[in-house]
Write a protein that holds these residues in place. Structure first.
Motif, PDB file in Angstrom:
ATOM      1  N   ASN A 167       4.057-108.744  13.210  1.00  0.00           N
ATOM      2  CA  ASN A 167       3.323-109.844  13.831  1.00  0.00           C
ATOM      3  C   ASN A 167       3.160-109.591  15.320  1.00  0.00           C
ATOM      4  OD1 ASN A 167       2.195-112.196  14.693  1.00  0.00           O
ATOM      5  ND2 ASN A 167       4.004-113.459  14.291  1.00  0.00           N
ATOM      6  N   TRP A 185      16.608-111.184  18.649  1.00  0.00           N
ATOM      7  CA  TRP A 185      15.802-112.365  18.883  1.00  0.00           C
ATOM      8  C   TRP A 185      14.623-112.127  19.822  1.00  0.00           C
ATOM      9  CZ3 TRP A 185      21.044-115.344  19.333  1.00  0.00           C
ATOM     10  CH2 TRP A 185      21.587-115.431  18.034  1.00  0.00           C
ATOM     11  N   SER A 187      10.668-116.491  20.817  1.00  0.00           N
ATOM     12  CA  SER A 187       9.698-117.003  19.846  1.00  0.00           C
ATOM     13  C   SER A 187       8.549-117.745  20.505  1.00  0.00           C
ATOM     14  CB  SER A 187      10.383-117.938  18.859  1.00  0.00           C
ATOM     15  OG  SER A 187      10.728-119.129  19.518  1.00  0.00           O
ATOM     16  N   GLY A 188       8.729-118.175  21.726  1.00  0.00           N
ATOM     17  CA  GLY A 188       7.663-118.932  22.363  1.00  0.00           C
ATOM     18  C   GLY A 188       8.135-119.463  23.699  1.00  0.00           C
ATOM     19  N   PRO A 189       7.268-120.191  24.390  1.00  0.00           N
ATOM     20  CA  PRO A 189       7.636-120.667  25.729  1.00  0.00           C
ATOM     21  C   PRO A 189       8.808-121.645  25.707  1.00  0.00           C
ATOM     22  CG  PRO A 189       5.536-121.610  25.008  1.00  0.00           C
ATOM     23  CD  PRO A 189       5.907-120.568  24.011  1.00  0.00           C
ATOM     24  N   GLY A 190       9.103-122.220  24.514  1.00  0.00           N
ATOM     25  CA  GLY A 190      10.224-123.158  24.447  1.00  0.00           C
ATOM     26  C   GLY A 190      11.528-122.477  24.107  1.00  0.00           C
ATOM     27  N   ASP A 191      11.491-121.183  23.859  1.00  0.00           N
ATOM     28  CA  ASP A 191      12.703-120.461  23.499  1.00  0.00           C
ATOM     29  C   ASP A 191      13.336-119.967  24.792  1.00  0.00           C
ATOM     30  OD1 ASP A 191      14.627-119.274  21.989  1.00  0.00           O
ATOM     31  OD2 ASP A 191      13.320-117.784  21.043  1.00  0.00           O
ATOM     32  N   GLN A 192      14.502-120.505  25.132  1.00  0.00           N
ATOM     33  CA  GLN A 192      15.172-120.176  26.393  1.00  0.00           C
ATOM     34  C   GLN A 192      14.225-120.386  27.576  1.00  0.00           C
ATOM     35  OE1 GLN A 192      18.284-119.513  26.508  1.00  0.00           O
ATOM     36  NE2 GLN A 192      18.892-118.585  24.577  1.00  0.00           N
ATOM     37  N   PRO A 193      13.803-121.652  27.782  1.00  0.00           N
ATOM     38  CA  PRO A 193      12.794-121.895  28.827  1.00  0.00           C
ATOM     39  C   PRO A 193      13.228-121.419  30.217  1.00  0.00           C
ATOM     40  CG  PRO A 193      13.724-123.962  27.992  1.00  0.00           C
ATOM     41  CD  PRO A 193      14.179-122.873  27.071  1.00  0.00           C
ATOM     42  N   ARG A 208      12.389-108.622  17.737  1.00  0.00           N
ATOM     43  CA  ARG A 208      12.380-109.912  17.072  1.00  0.00           C
ATOM     44  C   ARG A 208      12.437-109.788  15.546  1.00  0.00           C
ATOM     45  NH1 ARG A 208      13.082-115.079  18.316  1.00  0.00           N
ATOM     46  NH2 ARG A 208      12.310-116.453  16.686  1.00  0.00           N
ATOM     47  N   GLU A 209      13.425-110.466  14.989  1.00  0.00           N
ATOM     48  CA  GLU A 209      13.597-110.491  13.540  1.00  0.00           C
ATOM     49  C   GLU A 209      12.373-111.123  12.891  1.00  0.00           C
ATOM     50  OE1 GLU A 209      16.958-113.069  13.366  1.00  0.00           O
ATOM     51  OE2 GLU A 209      15.700-114.859  13.464  1.00  0.00           O
ATOM     52  N   ALA A 237       1.248-111.011  17.232  1.00  0.00           N
ATOM     53  CA  ALA A 237       0.876-112.221  17.976  1.00  0.00           C
ATOM     54  C   ALA A 237       2.114-112.992  18.417  1.00  0.00           C
ATOM     55  CB  ALA A 237      -0.020-113.099  17.114  1.00  0.00           C
ATOM     56  N   TRP A 249       5.085-114.242  20.756  1.00  0.00           N
ATOM     57  CA  TRP A 249       5.063-114.621  22.165  1.00  0.00           C
ATOM     58  C   TRP A 249       5.436-113.436  23.072  1.00  0.00           C
ATOM     59  CZ3 TRP A 249       3.269-118.012  25.361  1.00  0.00           C
ATOM     60  CH2 TRP A 249       3.890-118.241  26.591  1.00  0.00           C
TER      61      TRP A 249
END
Lengths: 1016, 483
Positions: free
Chosen positions: B338, B299, B64-70, B283-284, B340, B342
């Protein structure tokens, strides 16, 4: 000449006193007052009447020819003559040499709180009470003189001599007094388990002093609510924020327009909820026997969840004391309680109702009203047969198109939560006191603390998101049983010779703790519904069970000697030896000594008269002692046993894919594992001014917890885990002040003020040489937010330090060049991350200390006023110097809604602000930085209460001894700069390393209550 | 209250010195080694497969983004890769935990019966398997062969690579004679290390040390054993049908036997199902699956790069079994709403795909993927054999094995020579073994990483090995790589 003198005896509140002895001085003649406080006695006209009543100061009045003499008796407030309960005995307050705080029944009389542990909040210096959540029935954690341990820092609870697992089963109406042993010397008599302080509770009993009986009934009803706290972004703000942060899948203009302000999930979730409490106490006694029967009922519904967050408690108490022979007293203290709780998931950034309410977008409606067109994603879900959740009216709950993952419609989540817990608890003991010879008393007592807890939960079919769904009817039942017994024998000897007096006590204790449980899970039961949600109605192949037992024992020997000379020079010493089965053979015994001394300076002949006029009492005292703590050592923790737990692999037969069981050592052995030892030095002084109307108590302490039990951290290449090690030392030191002022009690307007203040410092002073830092609690996926390391405060916050906000690209370029950074590409509006480790990267290696969850100071202030029948109480409490980390904003869920100030305070262009970042939903450099750390200082007015006691004259006509009505505002006013829900959020006692992280906690509700207390 | 009052049992735990005695004990003990060897989720996310895949040019991290499983994000982007990487530390930990359990078997089980002899051999092969992963990912690593004493916990020493390789060769050489052929194992026991697996592993260890001829000998042993063969298509190899099939040499097994639900999934523990498959699904929320497709949503991790997609030759049927593009998804009637999200690339991998058939029945489907990791398969051995023969000067054999692999995927035979042959092998490994965790290690050992991976953040002389996890540097006293 004999006169017949009549009169009435009343107390300070002008209530009649029954049973007051009225005697003639120098004669054996006497009488006592009747139920209305009246007496009549024949007395020589030049005689003197003496009025005596237990607990009141005796009064003498010369008759001098009068025929009517009425007196008002004052309670014997010579505080220094009061006794305090110490371990295995009592002590006159004036002779105490340790640091002991006392909270008496009258202090709790006005409380509108259901739990005795909560009632201790703010009452006394050095005791921090943290609610773990505002949800009904949720526990609190108590820290005495700071957190000593990095796991469980709960004090030891002793109720009427019996060690108990907690005090949540007590209704405040049951308590006579609560003593908190703060210093090590006082607690040392509890040796191995006293390191986190000891809370001694004495329950009420009937009075044997006089022929009396009384019935006390109190009733209270309250309404809880949530104030206007932490607004979240509305539909427009939410959409704009996501757009600015570059998030792709935005609500359409039509959706935003249709939503208007949008759904306020907080308002949708929180509602007013009632609370009520009844307590009935019947007590009485005669010279030989006394009894007390207590009953109470308490019910609280949740401000979120209503019936699904409900707490009910029934308690029954039976205390009796009986003089069987001149030399033998027997009796019991027995309590039964029943709790029924339904609960919601909370205090988790993943799957809680509260975090869903925080995260869900304002575009999604609470429900789709019947007749309205369902959005496409809802119809698609319905078309694929997914079990969407409907409300009571049959409308589908709103399903977010933007926020998914673990989150779901919070009201829908409440509807599908089916969890109940029922606890039956018995705590009590029977005792015998035997007077062997004058001054020598032997006590034997046997107590049990037994709790039987059944949890039942099941889950209907539901679908919120692909992650938050349930596609199989499933449930689980768990039965947890605790049965602990304790047998203690001790003898006490008291002797005074001349000006010397000596007390000695010696004894032994045996304690055995048994735990067993049986947990089951089952699935695919026959139909959806509570009546089917049991293992008997699901296929046997879907039933699973788990279970466990463990037993631990503690054997102890202890002794104490006290000496005083004229009540002026005081000396105490004690030692306890404890042996615990939780440690490896050969390392089971520990020894815990303590000494303390005091000097009542004001009793010295040389104490200047002129000073004594103002400062009538001065005592200096000092104590030193050692205690232990075993709380963090489990049964067999030291041993490396072979276990099959969790070890299985699927075989490779596709026709029969069964699991194959394996076995390996579950952990590394640590036979040297030993007690956590707490060593404490306490120096204190007590001053009484103006005949003790002002009383000041000051303590300085230094508490060092040595061999702190920490989760073991060994290098991974060792190949297994080290469960617990003696990891390091933590030092807490601080000052405590307690000040009380009482106005002249003979005036109609009376008031008193008492305040306390604690200053404390906390740091890790030594680390096990095998260890460097220990990782604490995480937030979200992959971020370690708290750490334990040398010379730092316990479980400090760990993350990026920021130094303002980048205003423009030139500033960024310069920063990168100055720091010779590679791979760091912030945008204007991003925070400036401090390159803490000085390398060429900005990465998680730059994590450093960014906050401290431990408060620097805590305080409490109580103001009491009374005028005639009216009384007023104001009680406030607060703390400061601690930080709170806002931990519910998850970067892996970028579309989740955020607090409104994220929008309002955001950076919007060069020069707009240097304190808050531009719209951003997923940058670790923001969400793992000090921007998420807030000052946690708060002051909360816990209670404002106004009461009225009806005049006794009026009440006497209806045979009522006293009647008081009151109303109260609890937790109504909170002063804080914390921008989250609740500055007390995230005080989870089960995980000391998570204290201060606000994961979306159930906020403490405010409450308005009314009640009455009547005595017959 | 004397001594006996303080003597209480430790429930359920057998004292260590009463264990490792019988055949049954040995069976339990070796099962524990396999258990840890397959723990891609062990107390937290730490997949060896992703640790090896992320630094390569095959895919982007996603999520989902840079914080998802860093941790996975940093392994992908490399610029932020540092010793605090949590996912990497879990992978390192499971390797050493596997070695610990293997050491206990090797040092305590007396090989007095045939069964125990075999079990000790299995343990040695598993130890070697883990050391080969360690040495190829981190370089010099602690060589732990016995239990570490408490006084040595902080005195860690990294053994030179040569010493680690020597131990790997020794363990495998000792194990091979005592291990049966795969065909001699009962169907239910084919998750065990066989003679062929140990030979393939030994060949790989020799290949990594550039001992070409010796490596070729080992691969030849596997090939001539006639135990293995190629499936009809790579789709079959990676279907549930292909699990422990003829192409499988060594494989870790996952199951849906626990029928996990969202209420009871053992987060923080060690699930029996393969949760990483769910992590790698499209990604869901954005993914709309095509009506006839069975690729469920997940995910959104491990998103193939355009470079990976473009690497497949025209007509290579492996492409459709390995990667799906947005155009293909749309053409089939699906969508991805989407773009856009990550790390969006427009491609999704289908090799270890979130296929409906690979999960359930029972429980919540995202939590019950049974997909096995194919650790060593026959096509890999053929390509390693081709490489070893080419280096050893036998181009004919090299071409033959290369073409065996090509022909299976409907591609014609080719006969390049010299460096062109080597590059053909490089290419064939890239497409045949996409997303199987070999590409990064291969590029590093071929010296090609500095060119191929540079656009993905690779810095030569640094990213050729991973940083030593911070805990073992701090508490274990290990020296650090160039991080």
């Amino acid at each position: 000449q004999e006169l017949v003198v009549k009169g009435k005896v009343i107390d300070a509140q002008s209530l009649p006193l029954t049973g007051v002895t009225v005697s003639i001085k120098g004669s054996s003649k006497g009488t006592s007052t009747d139920v209305d406080g009246n007496y009549s006695i024949s007395v020589p006209s030049n005689g003197t009447l003496v009025f005596n009543f237990i607990g009141y100061k005796p009064v003498e009045r010369a008759v001098a020819g009068k025929t009517s003499i009425s007196v008002q008796l004052q309670e014997d407030v010579a505080a220094l003559e009061e006794v305090v309960v110490v371990g295995y005995g009592t002590q006159k307050k004036g002779l105490v040499t340790g640091a002991i705080s006392q909270v008496k029944a009258e202090d709790l009389k006005t409380t509108s709180i259901s739990r005795i542990d909560q009632a201790l909040q703010g009452r006394t210096a050095g005791v921090t009470v943290l609610p773990q959540s505002g949800s009904p029935g949720s526990p609190v954690s108590i820290r005495i003189r700071g957190a000593g341990s990095n796991q469980n820092s709960q004090p030891l609870y002793i109720i009427d001599g019996m060690r108990a697992g907690g005090i949540e089963y007590l209704d405040p109406s049951e308590i006579e007094s609560t003593e908190i042993l703060k210093d090590a010397a006082s607690a040392a008599i509890y040796g191995a388990e006293g390191a986190n302080g000891v809370v001694l509770i004495t329950t009420k009993s009937g009075s044997k002093k006089k022929e009396t009986s009384s019935i006390d009934y109190s009733f209270q009803i309250g309404q809880q609510s949530i104030g206007n706290i932490m607004p979240l972004m509305n539909a427009q703000q939410y959409t704009q924020y996501l757009k600015e942060s570059g998030y792709g899948d935005l609500p359409t203009d039509a959706e935003v327009k249709a939503a208007g302000e949008g759904t306020n999930w907080k308002d949708a979730l929180f509602q007013n909820a009632p609370q009520q409490r009844h307590a009935l106490t019947l007590s009485g006694g005669s010279e030989k026997s006394s009894y007390l029967v207590g009953l109470s009922y308490f019910n609280q519904k949740g401000v979120a969840g209503g019936d699904k967050a409900d707490f009910k408690r029934y308690t029954v108490r039976l205390n009796t004391d009986n003089k069987v022979k001149d030399w033998l007293n027997i009796g019991e203290r027995l309590s039964y309680s029943n709790f029924a709780t339904t609960g919601l998931a909370e205090n988790s950034e993943f799957r809680s109702v509260i975090s869903s309410a925080l995260a869900l977008d304002p575009i999604t409606p609470v429900t789709y009203p019947s007749g309205s067109t369902l959005p496409a994603h809802v119809t698609t879900a319905l078309a694929s047969g997914l079990p969407l959740v409907k409300d009571k009216n049959g409308n589908y709950y709103g399903m977010s198109r933007f926020v998914q993952g673990e989150y779901g419609n919070p009201l829908g989540l409440i509807d599908v939560t089916e969890t109940s817990t029922i606890q039956n608890k018995i705590v009590g003991n029977v005792y015998a006191d035997i007077d062997i010879v004058k001054g020598l008393k032997f006590t034997t007592r046997f107590g049990v603390d037994a709790a039987f807890v059944k949890t039942h939960n099941w889950s209907p079919l539901f679908y919120f998101t692909d992650v938050n769904r349930n596609s199989t009817l499933s449930g689980g039942d768990t039965q947890n049983n605790w049965f602990n017994w304790q047998w203690e024998n001790f003898a006490t000897y008291q002797k005074a010779f001349g000006s010397h007096s000596l007390t000695a006590m010696a004894g032994m204790s045996a304690y055995k703790a048994n735990f067993n449980n049986m947990a089951s899970s089952y699935a695919e039961f026959f139909r959806q519904g509570e009546k089917y949600a049991y293992p008997d109605f699901s296929p046997d192949t879907q039933d699973k069970i788990a279970g466990q037992y463990n037993t631990s024992t503690l054997a102890s020997y202890f002794g104490r000697v006290g000496y005083d000379y004229k009540g002026k020079y005081l000396l105490n010493g004690s030692i306890r030896a404890d042996g615990s089965s939780r440690l490896a053979p050969g390392h089971q015994w520990g020894y815990f000594p303590a000494v303390s001394g005091g000097w009542v300076m004001s009793s010295e002949d040389f104490f200047p008269e002129s000073v004594a006029k103002v400062m009538n009492y001065t005592k200096l005292r000092a104590s030193w002692g050692q205690n232990g703590s075993l709380a963090n050592i489990g049964v067999g923790t030291w041993a490396a046993g072979i276990s099959t737990a969790g070890i299985q692999i699927p075989n490779s037969d596709p026709a029969n894919p069964a699991n194959i069981i394996g076995a390996a050592p579950s952990n590394l052995p640590n036979p040297l594992l030993t007690w956590e030892t707490s060593e404490q030095l306490d120096i204190g002084a007590e001053f009484g001014f103006l005949n003790n109307s002002i009383f000041l108590e000051v303590d300085w302490y230094k508490k060092t917890t040595k061999d702190l039990l920490t989760p073991g951290v060994v290098p991974d290449y060792v190949g297994n885990v080290l469960t617990v090690v003696n990891g390091g030392d933590v030092e807490n030191n601080g000052w405590e002040f307690g000040l009380t002022y009482k106005s002249n009690t003979t005036k109609a307007f009376k008031y008193s003020v008492s305040g306390n203040l604690s200053l404390m410092k906390n740091k890790v002073t030594y680390m096990n040489p095998f260890l460097n830092t220990i990782n604490g609690a995480g937030i979200g996926t992959g971020y370690t937010a708290t750490m334990f390391s040398l010379n730092k405060p316990l479980w400090y916050f760990n993350g990026y330090k920021t130094a303002g906000i980048f205003q423009n690209q030139a500033q960024i370029d310069k920063y990168i060049a100055d720091n010779k950074l590679t791979g760091y590409a912030p945008k204007p509006g991003d925070p400036i991350i401090v390159n803490s480790n000085g390398d060429t990267q900005i990465s998680s290696g730059d994590h450093t200390m960014i906050g401290d969850p431990n408060p620097d100071f805590t305080y409490g202030l109580t103001l009491n006023m009374s005028y005639k029948g009216f009384d007023f109480l104001c009680f406030l409490q607060g703390q400061g110097g601690n930080d709170v980390m806002m931990g519910f904003n998850r970067t892996d869920r970028p579309s989740a809604n955020k607090p409104e100030f994220f929008f309002k305070d955001r950076w919007t262009g060069d020069g707009s602000t240097n304190t808050w970042f531009a719209s951003n939903t997923n940058n670790d450099f923001i969400y793992q930085s000090d921007l998420m750390v807030f000052k946690g200082d708060f002051m909360r007015i816990r209670q404002l209460q106004l009461g009225y006691t009806f005049p006794s004259k009026m009440m006497n006509t209806v045979k009522v001894k006293s009647l008081r009505l009151y109303c109260s505002l609890d937790n109504y006013f909170t002063f804080t700069n914390y921008k989250g829900f609740d500055p007390e959020g995230g005080s989870n006692a089960n995980a000391a390393n998570s204290v201060g992280i606000d994961r979306g906690v159930y906020p403490t509700p405010r409450m308005i209550t009314g009640g009455l207390a009547v005595t017959f | 209250c004397g001594k006996s009052f303080l003597e209480q049992d430790v429930p359920g735990k057998l004292p260590v010195d009463e264990y490792y005695k019988t055949d049954a004990d040995a069976q339990l003990a070796i099962t524990a080694v396999y258990d840890m060897n397959s723990a891609d989720y062990f107390t937290a996310w730490g997949s060896r497969l992703l640790i090896k895949t992320m630094p390569s040019d095959e895919s982007a991290a996603g999520g989902s983004g840079p914080g998802d499983q860093p941790g996975y994000q940093a392994l992908d982007k490399l610029a932020q890769l540092d010793p605090t990487n949590g996912n990497m530390e879990i992978a390192w930990r499971t390797m050493y935990f596997t070695i610990y359990r293997a050491n206990l078997v090797i040092n305590n089980v007396k090989p007095e019966t045939d069964l125990r002899k075999r079990i000790v051999a299995e343990a040695k092969a598993l130890r070697a398997y883990n050391y080969l992963d360690l040495v190829s990912l981190w370089g010099d690593v602690p060589l732990i062969l016995t239990e570490v004493k408490p006084e040595d916990y902080k005195k860690g020493v990294r053994a030179p690579k040569a010493e680690v390789y020597a131990q790997i060769e020794k363990d495998l050489t000792e194990a091979i004679p005592d291990l049966p052929l795969k065909s001699a194992y009962a169907v239910a026991e084919r998750y065990r290390v066989s003679k062929g697996a140990a030979q393939a592993l030994l060949g790989k260890a020799l290949l990594y040390q550039e001992k070409w001829a010796a490596a070729a000998t080992q691969f030849e042993n596997v090939i001539t054993s006639k135990v293995y063969g190629l499936e009809s298509s790579i789709g079959a190899t990676f279907s549930t049908y292909g699990e422990f099939g003829k192409e499988s040499i060594f494989e870790t097994s996952f199951s849906n036997a626990e029928k996990y639900t969202w209420g009871n999934f053992p987060w923080g523990n060690q699930p029996e199902s393969n949760i990483h498959v769910q992590l790698m699904g499209p990604r869901e929320g954005s993914y709309v699956k095509a009506p006839t497709d069975s690729l469920n949503n997940g995910w959104g991790f491990n998103l193939p790069t355009k470079k990976m997609y473009d690497a497949f030759e025209a007509g290579d049927e492996r492409k459709k079994y390995s990667v799906m593009s947005l155009a293909e998804l749309k053409a089939a009637g699906g969508d991805f709403t989407n773009q856009a999200t990550w790390d969006y690339t427009g491609y999704w991998q289908r090799k270890y795909g979130t296929f409906e058939k690979a999960t359930g029945p029972g429980g919540d489907s995202p939590l019950n993927y049974t997909t096995n990791w194919r650790l060593i398969r026959y096509a890999d051995v053929l390509l390693m054999a081709a490489e070893a023969y080419y280096r050893a000067g036998n181009e004919g054999k090299a071409q033959g094995y290369l073409n065996d692999v090509r022909n299976r995927s409907e591609l014609g035979s080719i006969t390049p020579t010299g460096n062109a042959l080597f590059l053909a092998i490089v290419h064939e490994r890239q497409v045949e073994l996409a997303f199987e965790g070999f590409r990064y290690i291969d590029l590093v050992r071929w010296g090609m990483a500095k060119t191929e991976l540079a656009p993905y953040g690779y810095v030569d002389g640094k990213h050729n090995v991973l940083p030593i996890p911070i805990t073992d540097v701090r508490t274990g006293g290990l020296t650090q790589n160039n991080y």
